[in-house]
Design a protein around this motif. Sequence first.
Motif, PDB file in Angstrom:
ATOM      1  N   PRO A 144       0.724  -1.366  -0.048  1.00  0.00           N
ATOM      2  CA  PRO A 144       0.109   0.005   0.032  1.00  0.00           C
ATOM      3  C   PRO A 144       0.716   1.392   0.019  1.00  0.00           C
ATOM      4  O   PRO A 144       0.406   2.413  -0.641  1.00  0.00           O
ATOM      5  CB  PRO A 144      -0.724   0.074   1.205  1.00  0.00           C
ATOM      6  N   MET A 145       2.144   1.268   0.344  1.00  0.00           N
ATOM      7  CA  MET A 145       2.839   2.404   0.543  1.00  0.00           C
ATOM      8  C   MET A 145       3.386   2.741  -1.013  1.00  0.00           C
ATOM      9  O   MET A 145       4.189   3.847  -0.888  1.00  0.00           O
ATOM     10  CB  MET A 145       3.992   2.218   1.363  1.00  0.00           C
ATOM     11  N   VAL A 146       3.567   1.821  -1.799  1.00  0.00           N
ATOM     12  CA  VAL A 146       4.300   2.058  -3.195  1.00  0.00           C
ATOM     13  C   VAL A 146       3.118   1.928  -4.227  1.00  0.00           C
ATOM     14  O   VAL A 146       3.464   2.292  -5.478  1.00  0.00           O
ATOM     15  CB  VAL A 146       5.288   0.932  -3.289  1.00  0.00           C
ATOM     16  N   ALA A 147       2.035   1.768  -3.748  1.00  0.00           N
ATOM     17  CA  ALA A 147       0.682   1.577  -5.027  1.00  0.00           C
ATOM     18  C   ALA A 147       0.432   3.005  -5.628  1.00  0.00           C
ATOM     19  O   ALA A 147       0.927   3.896  -4.954  1.00  0.00           O
ATOM     20  CB  ALA A 147      -0.297   1.108  -4.370  1.00  0.00           C
ATOM     21  N   ASP A 148       0.024   3.004  -6.697  1.00  0.00           N
ATOM     22  CA  ASP A 148      -0.348   4.389  -7.512  1.00  0.00           C
ATOM     23  C   ASP A 148      -1.135   5.138  -6.232  1.00  0.00           C
ATOM     24  O   ASP A 148      -0.931   6.379  -6.510  1.00  0.00           O
ATOM     25  CB  ASP A 148      -1.134   3.978  -8.614  1.00  0.00           C
ATOM     26  N   GLU A 149      -2.075   4.531  -5.631  1.00  0.00           N
ATOM     27  CA  GLU A 149      -2.769   5.421  -4.702  1.00  0.00           C
ATOM     28  C   GLU A 149      -2.294   5.263  -3.309  1.00  0.00           C
ATOM     29  O   GLU A 149      -3.213   5.493  -2.363  1.00  0.00           O
ATOM     30  CB  GLU A 149      -4.453   4.919  -4.854  1.00  0.00           C
TER      31      GLU A 149
END
Length: 113
Positions: free
Chosen positions: A30-35
């Motif tokens: 979740p920390m590197v996702a687009d969102e």
Amino acid sequence: MLGHLGTRLIAQITPDELLDPALVSPALLPMVADEAPSRTVLCAGAGHFAAANVTLTQGVQIGAEADTGAQLLECWDQVTDRTNEFVPAYGFFQAERELASAGAGIEAVVARG
């Protein structure tokens, strides 16, 4: 991201199977996702994931006198009092607040360049 990987202290009190990096590394997604979220501290350990929140207390303006450290100790209960604490709207808010408390608004800092 804060994770509990195998430090010696943790290793002494935690079963080996709970120190597996696979129980922390999913927090990266979740920390590197687009969102990916901003203004988020993600804690991870032993497969448990949580968000930590940063708040500011109302604090106290003391200044820079010779006895400021002693004054700070005397005011410690007021400095750490969580009554009316708040989540800052953005990172520089803390600095703006400190400058305003000292009688120097952000305009003075910008003018100095």
